[in-house]
Motif scaffolding. Structure first.
Motif, mmCIF file in Angstrom:
data_model
loop_
_atom_site.group_PDB
_atom_site.id
_atom_site.type_symbol
_atom_site.label_atom_id
_atom_site.label_comp_id
_atom_site.label_asym_id
_atom_site.label_seq_id
_atom_site.Cartn_x
_atom_site.Cartn_y
_atom_site.Cartn_z
ATOM 1 N N ARG A 53 0.818 -1.213 0.000
ATOM 2 C CA ARG A 53 0.000 0.000 0.000
ATOM 3 C C ARG A 53 0.859 1.272 0.000
ATOM 4 O O ARG A 53 0.352 2.349 0.272
ATOM 5 N N CYS A 54 2.148 1.119 -0.296
ATOM 6 C CA CYS A 54 3.062 2.267 -0.287
ATOM 7 C C CYS A 54 3.596 2.560 -1.680
ATOM 8 O O CYS A 54 3.636 1.694 -2.554
ATOM 9 N N CYS A 55 4.031 3.786 -1.858
ATOM 10 C CA CYS A 55 4.847 4.184 -2.993
ATOM 11 C C CYS A 55 6.234 4.466 -2.426
ATOM 12 O O CYS A 55 6.381 5.316 -1.548
ATOM 13 N N VAL A 56 7.225 3.722 -2.884
ATOM 14 C CA VAL A 56 8.563 3.771 -2.300
ATOM 15 C C VAL A 56 9.556 4.330 -3.306
ATOM 16 O O VAL A 56 9.609 3.879 -4.455
ATOM 17 N N ALA A 57 10.330 5.331 -2.882
ATOM 18 C CA ALA A 57 11.335 5.948 -3.741
ATOM 19 C C ALA A 57 12.670 5.247 -3.560
ATOM 20 O O ALA A 57 12.975 4.719 -2.484
ATOM 21 N N GLY A 58 13.473 5.266 -4.600
ATOM 22 C CA GLY A 58 14.760 4.596 -4.550
ATOM 23 C C GLY A 58 15.773 5.270 -3.658
ATOM 24 O O GLY A 58 16.686 4.636 -3.159
ATOM 25 N N GLY A 59 15.654 6.563 -3.437
ATOM 26 C CA GLY A 59 16.585 7.253 -2.540
ATOM 27 C C GLY A 59 16.938 8.613 -3.078
ATOM 28 O O GLY A 59 16.519 8.991 -4.169
ATOM 29 N N PRO A 60 17.801 9.365 -2.369
ATOM 30 C CA PRO A 60 18.269 8.987 -1.021
ATOM 31 C C PRO A 60 17.281 9.421 0.043
ATOM 32 O O PRO A 60 16.614 10.424 -0.163
ATOM 33 N N PRO A 61 17.184 8.747 1.200
ATOM 34 C CA PRO A 61 17.764 7.427 1.440
ATOM 35 C C PRO A 61 16.949 6.351 0.747
ATOM 36 O O PRO A 61 15.790 6.583 0.418
ATOM 37 N N PRO A 62 17.519 5.182 0.496
ATOM 38 C CA PRO A 62 16.788 4.131 -0.224
ATOM 39 C C PRO A 62 15.609 3.613 0.576
ATOM 40 O O PRO A 62 15.662 3.548 1.801
ATOM 41 N N GLY A 63 14.540 3.249 -0.151
ATOM 42 C CA GLY A 63 13.372 2.686 0.520
ATOM 43 C C GLY A 63 12.521 3.710 1.237
ATOM 44 O O GLY A 63 11.757 3.364 2.135
ATOM 45 N N ARG A 64 12.598 4.974 0.839
ATOM 46 C CA ARG A 64 11.831 6.030 1.509
ATOM 47 C C ARG A 64 10.386 6.001 1.023
ATOM 48 O O ARG A 64 10.110 6.007 -0.164
ATOM 49 N N ILE A 65 9.432 5.958 1.961
ATOM 50 C CA ILE A 65 8.013 5.943 1.620
ATOM 51 C C ILE A 65 7.577 7.363 1.282
ATOM 52 O O ILE A 65 7.611 8.255 2.121
ATOM 53 N N VAL A 66 7.142 7.571 0.021
ATOM 54 C CA VAL A 66 6.722 8.901 -0.414
ATOM 55 C C VAL A 66 5.216 8.979 -0.622
ATOM 56 O O VAL A 66 4.671 10.070 -0.808
ATOM 57 N N GLY A 67 4.548 7.833 -0.605
ATOM 58 C CA GLY A 67 3.097 7.816 -0.738
ATOM 59 C C GLY A 67 2.510 6.656 0.045
ATOM 60 O O GLY A 67 3.125 5.586 0.131
ATOM 61 N N LEU A 68 1.328 6.856 0.624
ATOM 62 C CA LEU A 68 0.699 5.821 1.450
ATOM 63 C C LEU A 68 -0.800 5.813 1.178
ATOM 64 O O LEU A 68 -1.482 6.826 1.359
ATOM 65 N N ASP A 69 -1.299 4.676 0.716
ATOM 66 C CA ASP A 69 -2.717 4.513 0.409
ATOM 67 C C ASP A 69 -3.336 3.509 1.373
ATOM 68 O O ASP A 69 -3.183 2.300 1.216
ATOM 69 N N LEU A 70 -4.040 4.017 2.383
ATOM 70 C CA LEU A 70 -4.730 3.163 3.349
ATOM 71 C C LEU A 70 -6.240 3.357 3.252
ATOM 72 O O LEU A 70 -6.971 3.206 4.234
ATOM 73 N N SER A 71 -6.715 3.678 2.057
ATOM 74 C CA SER A 71 -8.148 3.858 1.866
ATOM 75 C C SER A 71 -8.865 2.514 1.901
ATOM 76 O O SER A 71 -8.306 1.480 1.506
ATOM 77 N N SER A 72 -10.104 2.526 2.397
ATOM 78 C CA SER A 72 -10.951 1.321 2.459
ATOM 79 C C SER A 72 -10.274 0.179 3.191
ATOM 80 O O SER A 72 -10.264 -0.974 2.719
ATOM 81 N N CYS A 73 -9.696 0.468 4.344
ATOM 82 C CA CYS A 73 -9.005 -0.554 5.145
ATOM 83 C C CYS A 73 -9.727 -0.846 6.453
ATOM 84 O O CYS A 73 -9.165 -1.536 7.316
ATOM 85 N N SER A 74 -10.935 -0.314 6.634
ATOM 86 C CA SER A 74 -11.712 -0.522 7.864
ATOM 87 C C SER A 74 -10.950 -0.067 9.105
ATOM 88 O O SER A 74 -11.064 -0.672 10.178
ATOM 89 N N LEU A 75 -10.157 0.974 8.970
ATOM 90 C CA LEU A 75 -9.369 1.487 10.091
ATOM 91 C C LEU A 75 -10.249 2.266 11.061
ATOM 92 O O LEU A 75 -10.990 3.162 10.658
ATOM 93 N N ARG A 76 -10.150 1.928 12.335
ATOM 94 C CA ARG A 76 -10.833 2.696 13.379
ATOM 95 C C ARG A 76 -9.860 3.555 14.172
ATOM 96 O O ARG A 76 -10.244 4.298 15.053
ATOM 97 N N SER A 77 -8.589 3.406 13.860
ATOM 98 C CA SER A 77 -7.533 4.241 14.438
ATOM 99 C C SER A 77 -6.347 4.196 13.488
ATOM 100 O O SER A 77 -6.256 3.317 12.624
ATOM 101 N N LEU A 78 -5.447 5.146 13.621
ATOM 102 C CA LEU A 78 -4.270 5.169 12.764
ATOM 103 C C LEU A 78 -3.355 4.004 13.113
ATOM 104 O O LEU A 78 -3.201 3.661 14.289
ATOM 105 N N PRO A 79 -2.740 3.357 12.135
ATOM 106 C CA PRO A 79 -1.884 2.203 12.418
ATOM 107 C C PRO A 79 -0.651 2.614 13.209
ATOM 108 O O PRO A 79 -0.112 3.707 13.020
ATOM 109 N N PRO A 80 -0.153 1.755 14.113
ATOM 110 C CA PRO A 80 1.024 2.089 14.920
ATOM 111 C C PRO A 80 2.263 2.377 14.065
ATOM 112 O O PRO A 80 3.139 3.129 14.481
ATOM 113 N N GLY A 81 2.329 1.790 12.873
ATOM 114 C CA GLY A 81 3.504 1.982 12.029
ATOM 115 C C GLY A 81 3.461 3.230 11.174
ATOM 116 O O GLY A 81 4.338 3.423 10.328
#
Length: 223
Positions: A53-81
């Protein structure tokens, strides 16, 4: 200077985070939703790729999360991560039964420029923390994060004399000591005692490790 050094040392003192594509990227099943803002942003970046559910950029630094799609996940609170995605530019939390978000929910998200939340949820930091707040169907769009240290509402007066205001997320700010000041309220002047700090930290870590080893060994020998 001292605050900056502590920020650099903080990753060494904390347990390592899960790699991109781990905890927060896998907290909801499935890939990025086709046509979502996160998917479009990811496709437009030559250095990025979808991962869970992430969009990850190559760097720098490598593996950096630049986008996060948590739509329609039945979330009742924000995830700990969620803090794993602190470098995200686009985040989608729509179509979730989320309650009102605490003010510090996006602490550290200084690069966030587009946030979509369910319509009943207000933008973090309030409308004043964003350039544009609009609604579309069942979603609320928070776009263009403002620098809380600029403008008539500048909270810089809360910072000590030898410190500067710096953004810390939507509607959030922090005080960073100006060089060469450091310490409590930036009252100490001169180089930060890095060797002393590392020596004390190392001694404390070694002592704690020996104590835990001795305790666990004693318990292991007990019948």
């Amino acid at each position: 200077m001292g605050a900056r050094l502590l920020l650099l040392l903080l990753p060494l003192l904390l347990p390592p985070r899960a790699a991109a594509g781990g905890t927060v990227c896998g907290c909801c099943a499935g890939p990025l939703h086709n046509g979502s803002a996160v998917a479009r942003y990811c496709a437009a970046r030559a250095d990025a790729e979808p991962r869970g559910r992430c969009c990850v950029a190559g760097g720098p630094p490598p593996g950096r999360i630049v986008g996060l799609d948590l739509s329609s996940c039945s979330l009742r609170s924000l995830p700990p991560g969620l803090p794993e995605a602190a470098a995200a530019v686009v985040v989608d939390l729509t179509e979730n039964p989320l309650p009102a978000l605490p003010n510090a929910s996006f602490l550290g998200f200084t690069r966030l420029q587009s946030l979509a939340v369910p319509l009943p949820v207000e933008c973090p930091g309030g409308s004043g923390a964003w350039e544009r707040v609009s609604t579309r169907g069942s979603s609320r769009l928070c776009q263009g994060q403002r620098n809380p240290c600029n403008g008539s509402g500048e909270p810089a007066w809360l910072c000590p004399e030898n410190a500067l205001c710096a953004p810390a997320g939507p509607g959030l700010s922090q005080c960073l000591c100006s060089s060469p000041f450091h310490g409590y309220k930036c009252l100490r002047q001169g180089a930060f005692p890095l060797l002393l700090f590392c020596g004390v930290l190392g001694a404390a870590t070694a002592t704690l490790s020996l104590l835990l080893w001795g305790t666990q060994r004693h318990q292991a020998k007990a019948p």
